[in-house]
Structures are given as structure tokens and as C-alpha cells.
Design a protein around this motif. Structure first.
Motif, PDB file in Angstrom:
ATOM      1  N   ALA A 182       0.843  -1.194   0.000  1.00  0.00           N
ATOM      2  CA  ALA A 182       0.000   0.000   0.000  1.00  0.00           C
ATOM      3  C   ALA A 182       0.879   1.244   0.000  1.00  0.00           C
ATOM      4  CB  ALA A 182      -0.909  -0.017   1.229  1.00  0.00           C
ATOM      5  N   THR A 183       2.048   1.137   0.601  1.00  0.00           N
ATOM      6  CA  THR A 183       2.939   2.302   0.713  1.00  0.00           C
ATOM      7  C   THR A 183       3.222   2.904  -0.661  1.00  0.00           C
ATOM      8  OG1 THR A 183       3.957   1.260   2.629  1.00  0.00           O
ATOM      9  CG2 THR A 183       5.133   3.102   1.653  1.00  0.00           C
ATOM     10  N   GLU A 184       3.560   2.041  -1.624  1.00  0.00           N
ATOM     11  CA  GLU A 184       3.836   2.586  -2.951  1.00  0.00           C
ATOM     12  C   GLU A 184       2.563   3.088  -3.620  1.00  0.00           C
ATOM     13  OE1 GLU A 184       6.212   1.582  -7.057  1.00  0.00           O
ATOM     14  OE2 GLU A 184       4.707   0.175  -6.351  1.00  0.00           O
ATOM     15  N   THR A 186      -8.074   6.393  -0.282  1.00  0.00           N
ATOM     16  CA  THR A 186      -8.441   5.745   0.981  1.00  0.00           C
ATOM     17  C   THR A 186      -7.505   4.581   1.252  1.00  0.00           C
ATOM     18  OG1 THR A 186     -10.018   4.268  -0.109  1.00  0.00           O
ATOM     19  CG2 THR A 186     -10.873   6.335   0.731  1.00  0.00           C
ATOM     20  N   ASP A 187      -6.850   4.629   2.394  1.00  0.00           N
ATOM     21  CA  ASP A 187      -5.933   3.570   2.829  1.00  0.00           C
ATOM     22  C   ASP A 187      -6.756   2.579   3.648  1.00  0.00           C
ATOM     23  OD1 ASP A 187      -4.111   2.000   4.213  1.00  0.00           O
ATOM     24  OD2 ASP A 187      -2.776   3.671   4.706  1.00  0.00           O
ATOM     25  N   GLU A 188      -7.030   1.414   3.038  1.00  0.00           N
ATOM     26  CA  GLU A 188      -7.926   0.432   3.656  1.00  0.00           C
ATOM     27  C   GLU A 188      -7.185  -0.872   3.963  1.00  0.00           C
ATOM     28  OE1 GLU A 188     -11.772   0.313   1.586  1.00  0.00           O
ATOM     29  OE2 GLU A 188     -11.300   2.222   0.639  1.00  0.00           O
ATOM     30  N   VAL A 189      -5.902  -0.757   4.340  1.00  0.00           N
ATOM     31  CA  VAL A 189      -5.121  -1.988   4.537  1.00  0.00           C
ATOM     32  C   VAL A 189      -5.683  -2.864   5.666  1.00  0.00           C
ATOM     33  CG1 VAL A 189      -2.981  -1.025   3.602  1.00  0.00           C
ATOM     34  CG2 VAL A 189      -3.365  -0.972   6.069  1.00  0.00           C
ATOM     35  N   TYR A 190      -6.442  -2.255   6.579  1.00  0.00           N
ATOM     36  CA  TYR A 190      -7.027  -3.038   7.683  1.00  0.00           C
ATOM     37  C   TYR A 190      -8.499  -3.390   7.419  1.00  0.00           C
ATOM     38  CZ  TYR A 190      -2.746  -1.561   9.982  1.00  0.00           C
ATOM     39  OH  TYR A 190      -1.414  -1.348  10.280  1.00  0.00           O
ATOM     40  N   GLU A 191      -8.903  -3.392   6.158  1.00  0.00           N
ATOM     41  CA  GLU A 191     -10.333  -3.549   5.835  1.00  0.00           C
ATOM     42  C   GLU A 191     -10.945  -4.810   6.420  1.00  0.00           C
ATOM     43  OE1 GLU A 191     -11.052  -4.205   1.533  1.00  0.00           O
ATOM     44  OE2 GLU A 191      -8.935  -4.657   1.354  1.00  0.00           O
ATOM     45  N   GLY A 210      -0.544  -7.517   3.037  1.00  0.00           N
ATOM     46  CA  GLY A 210       0.264  -7.634   4.254  1.00  0.00           C
ATOM     47  C   GLY A 210      -0.529  -7.984   5.493  1.00  0.00           C
ATOM     48  N   LYS A 211      -1.598  -7.230   5.745  1.00  0.00           N
ATOM     49  CA  LYS A 211      -2.360  -7.440   6.993  1.00  0.00           C
ATOM     50  C   LYS A 211      -3.355  -8.583   6.848  1.00  0.00           C
ATOM     51  CE  LYS A 211      -0.493  -3.506   7.298  1.00  0.00           C
ATOM     52  NZ  LYS A 211       0.706  -3.190   7.975  1.00  0.00           N
ATOM     53  N   THR A 212      -4.048  -8.630   5.706  1.00  0.00           N
ATOM     54  CA  THR A 212      -5.103  -9.630   5.546  1.00  0.00           C
ATOM     55  C   THR A 212      -4.537 -11.047   5.581  1.00  0.00           C
ATOM     56  OG1 THR A 212      -6.367  -8.062   4.225  1.00  0.00           O
ATOM     57  CG2 THR A 212      -6.990 -10.380   4.036  1.00  0.00           C
ATOM     58  N   TRP A 233       5.950  -9.240   2.072  1.00  0.00           N
ATOM     59  CA  TRP A 233       5.789  -9.498   0.635  1.00  0.00           C
ATOM     60  C   TRP A 233       5.583  -8.226  -0.172  1.00  0.00           C
ATOM     61  CZ3 TRP A 233       2.408 -14.409  -0.621  1.00  0.00           C
ATOM     62  CH2 TRP A 233       3.036 -15.546  -0.079  1.00  0.00           C
ATOM     63  N   LYS A 234       4.984  -7.225   0.473  1.00  0.00           N
ATOM     64  CA  LYS A 234       4.755  -5.943  -0.178  1.00  0.00           C
ATOM     65  C   LYS A 234       3.997  -6.089  -1.506  1.00  0.00           C
ATOM     66  CE  LYS A 234       6.144  -2.542   1.428  1.00  0.00           C
ATOM     67  NZ  LYS A 234       5.636  -1.664   2.520  1.00  0.00           N
ATOM     68  N   VAL A 235       2.829  -6.689  -1.393  1.00  0.00           N
ATOM     69  CA  VAL A 235       1.920  -6.748  -2.539  1.00  0.00           C
ATOM     70  C   VAL A 235       0.704  -5.885  -2.192  1.00  0.00           C
ATOM     71  CG1 VAL A 235       0.479  -8.200  -4.008  1.00  0.00           C
ATOM     72  CG2 VAL A 235       2.674  -9.066  -3.148  1.00  0.00           C
TER      73      VAL A 235
END
Ligand code: PMP
Ligand code: GLN
Length: 388
Positions: A89-91, A195-200, A229-231, A237-239
Motif C-alpha cells: 500500500a505504501t507505494e 483511501t488507505d484500507e489496509v485493515y479492511e 500484508g495485513k489480511t 511481501w509488499k503486494v
């Protein structure tokens, strides 16, 4: 970029390593993701998925992201033009800000703010406008969006809103009413929302994650960002991926191709298959984390902290003032010696003089994405604070 030193996560993980403290600072799980995911990645390496994938991402991952957005959120996306795979998500966030914010443009963010946002806004030469999430007056410990502050943060120079829900570090899941306020202001000011939803999928109790893109009129001006990463507990892995209207995704793709071009070839097909895991996987993920949230909360309460109840993410915010500590940063630096545990000061997510800096100055973020044994060990050690 001189004002940006090593990140707080790197600093606190190094402190944990140096002192042998239990590391509840940096948010990374201590167990790997589903066995099928790991096997699929190994298989992809063995079967030749090791060269540059297509610039937009592996076709099966583009399909899987579109399918995921439809399955969980009812969003319709064309995988060929409306999805882009990124290095985490960072990139995705960085490429979106660099693509869409010109020097001098203003970017509205929530404070506390995830650390990469300020850095990438600076890289773009844009100007950060922060809106506070503050502990609500209702005594629940929920951090609520300051709606007056939100309105005041929008100006004729507003170009972007960079929203994060579920929110790191507060654990707030923005409510439909809060999201509607953001949406109305974005429309009024013709701003794009990232929207940063990495913790969705890390959402607890009665809370529901609502992507802003699902609100009326927002799909055409929202870029949704998430990552594996989180899910799937594979933060290394940085996908990641970005999805939204084709013209905005194209702009992000233009920047992304010159940042990393591509990444994570063998991991992409593996993540594609994992995204299609059954509902039980997603349900168990949230239920198991919720149980560990409660375990850590109880330990923190027993040690004498005031603790809220995060409805999302894998972080809990604790207030050490009942234990006589007023400065969260100093407390975090001393905590390995006081109790053999590491946390992260919430102050590190706030700018000096920022709208949430005062209210959050004493607070400490602890992660509960660790095994029961590690959490129990940390809880046991933290009891030393009460005794000491
Ligand atoms: N946004 C938030 C709010 C995060 O907490 C994190 C990482 N923990 C990221 C983005 C980065 O995600 P990734 O590792 O996929 O780049
Ligand atoms: N997002 C993780 C956290 O908040 C850390 C990621 C990082 O170290 N950059 O703990």
C-alpha cells in the motif's frame, strides 16, 4: 527530506532487539499467513514466475482484486483499466500523491497520521492539512473525527484527501456519518480521495468497514488502496493494489512505473488465489484477532493503564497517566527497562503543534498481532509497572 529521520517503527524494533524486550511496537504478525498461500508462492517460484510481471500487475491478481472489491464491497471494476498492483500500500499511496498533488496543493489527512503520508506529501512538494481524531467525550475511548476541524481543513487549494479507515494507530473505524461528511466536502471542493484500507478485514464487534468509494458519487473520485500484508499476515511481501476510476488509476500507473516498475512476481499469483479464500477465512481472521485484542486489553487494564476498545486494526491505544507517566515518548523509551516491553508513542503520528498532538501526547500504541504466548508474556511483564 532532512526532517525525516529513521521511522519510529525501526527505532522501536531496534530498541526491542537491543534490550530483549517483547516487541509490541511495530505491527507485524509473528506467524505467517495461510499455508495454501505460502505453498502457492513457493510453487510460483518453482514454475518460473520469476521475471518482470506486466507493469500493471499479474492478470490473475488484477482479476482477483476486482472480484474482491465486488464480493466484499459491491464495487464494479474493470480489471484491465481500474486496478493497479503496487509494492505494498505504501507505494500505492506514494504514487497516488505524487501523481495527483502538485507543489503547493493541499492534502487533507487525519491526525494521528501514518508516517509515510507526511513524507510523501513532502516529496510531492504539497502541503499537509491535518484533521484530528480525538477521544470522544462519551467515555468509550473511541477516537472520533473532528467535524469542525474537517470543514476548516478544506480550502480552495485542497486537491486530495488521504483517508485511513480502519485507522492506524487509534483503531477507529469511521462511521457512515463521518464518511458522508468527508464525501460531501470532497465533492464541494472537487477533491480526489485516496483511501488507505489496509485493515479492511480487521474489524471487530458491531463495526463495519465501509469503503468511501461506495458512497453516492464517490466512486468517480476515489482511489481505494489495500494490500496483502495485513489480511494474509505477510507484511514482508509488499503486494498492494490501487483501484478506482480508469483515468485516476492511469495517472497512478504513470508514476508507479518509474518508482519500482514492478514487484513481487511470484507473490502476485499466490495473493490472487488467497483473495478468493472462503468467507470462513475472513471471519476467523477477525474473530481470532478480536480475541487477542481482548487478551491484551485485559493485561493492560490489569497493569493500570486506561485502555480504549479499538473496533479495527491490530493496535490498541493505552494511556499510562494512571501509572504516573505523562509523556508517551519518554515512557516508550523507558518501557524496556521498566517492564521488558516495547510500544510505540502515538505522538510519533502527530506533527509538533498538530491538532491531535496535545490530546495524544501521553498515549502508547501496542499491537496484538502476536501469538497468545507472546501477548501473555507481555501482559505478565507489564504488571511490574503497577508493582514498581
Ligand atoms: N497504511 C497503514 C495505515 C499501515 O498501517 C501500513 C503498514 N502497516 C501501511 C499503509 C503499509 O502497507 P504495506 O506494507 O502494504 O505497504
Ligand atoms: N505499519 C506498521 C505499523 O504501523 C509498520 C510498518 C513500517 O514499519 N513501516 O506498525
Amino acid at each position: 527530506m532532512r526532517r525525516f529521520g529513521p521511522t519510529i517503527f525501526a527505532e522501536m524494533s531496534a530498541l526491542a532487539q537491543r534490550t530483549g524486550a517483547v516487541n509490541l511496537g511495530q505491527g507485524f504478525p509473528d506467524t505467517d499467513g495461510p499455508a495454501s498461500l505460502l505453498a502457492d508462492a513457493a510453487e510460483a517460484i518453482r514454475t518460473g514466475r520469476n521475471q518482470y510481471p506486466p507493469g500493471v500487475g499479474a492478470p490473475e491478481l488484477l482479476e482477483a482484486v476486482a472480484e474482491h472489491q465486488h464480493r466484499f464491497h459491491g464495487l464494479e471494476l474493470d480489471p484491465a483499466t481500474q486496478v493497479l498492483v503496487t509494492a505494498g500500500a505504501t507505494e500505492g499511496i506514494a504514487a497516488a500523491v505524487l501523481a495527483l498533488a502538485e507543489p503547493g496543493d493541499e492534502v487533507v489527512v487525519l491526525e494521528p497520521t501514518y508516517d509515510s503520508y507526511a513524507a510523501v506529501i513532502a516529496l510531492a512538494g504539497a502541503v499537509q492539512r491535518s484533521v484530528a481524531l480525538l477521544p470522544a467525550a462519551d467515555g468509550t475511548g473511541r477516537f472520533a473525527l473532528d467535524l469542525d476541524g474537517l470543514r476548516a481543513a478544506f480550502t480552495p487549494r485542497t486537491r486530495l484527501v488521504l483517508l485511513n479507515t480502519p485507522h492506524n494507530p487509534t483503531g477507529t473505524v469511521l462511521t457512515p456519518a463521518e464518511l458522508a461528511s468527508v464525501a460531501a466536502l470532497a465533492v464541494e471542493h472537487d477533491a480526489v480521495v485516496v483511501t488507505d484500507e489496509v485493515y479492511e478485514h480487521l474489524v471487530f464487534d458491531e463495526a463495519r468497514h465501509v469503503p468511501l468509494a461506495t458512497l453516492p458519487g464517490m466512486a468517480e473520485r476515489t482511489l481505494s488502496v489495500s494490500s496483502a500484508g495485513k489480511t494474509f499476515s505477510v507484511t514482508g511481501w509488499k503486494v498492494g493494489w490501487v483501484s478506482g476510476p480508469a483515468h485516476l488509476v492511469a495517472a497512478v500507473r504513470t508514476v508507479k512505473q518509474f518508482l519500482t516498475y514492478v514487484n513481487a512476481a511470484p507473490f502476485q499469483p499466490a495473493v490472487a488465489r488467497a483473495l478468493a479464500l472462503g468467507d470462513d477465512f475472513y471471519r476467523d481472521l477477525a474473530a481470532d484477532l478480536q480475541r487477542r485484542r481482548d487478551l491484551l486489553r485485559e493485561g493492560l487494564l490489569a497493569a493500570g493503564f486506561d485502555v480504549g476498545t479499538p473496533r479495527g486494526t491490530y493496535f490498541v491505544v493505552a494511556d499510562p497517566r494512571p501509572l504516573g507517566h505523562e509523556d508517551g515518548t519518554a515512557f516508550c523509551r523507558a518501557l524496556p527497562e521498566l517492564a521488558g516491553v516495547v510500544g510505540v508513542p502515538v505522538a510519533a503520528f502527530c506533527a509538533d503543534g498538530g491538532p491531535a498532538a496535545g490530546a495524544t501526547g501521553p498515549l502508547v500504541r501496542f499491537t496484538f498481532c502476536k501469538s497468545d504466548a507472546v501477548l501473555l508474556e507481555a501482559c505478565e511483564r507489564l504488571q511490574a509497572l503497577r508493582r514498581g
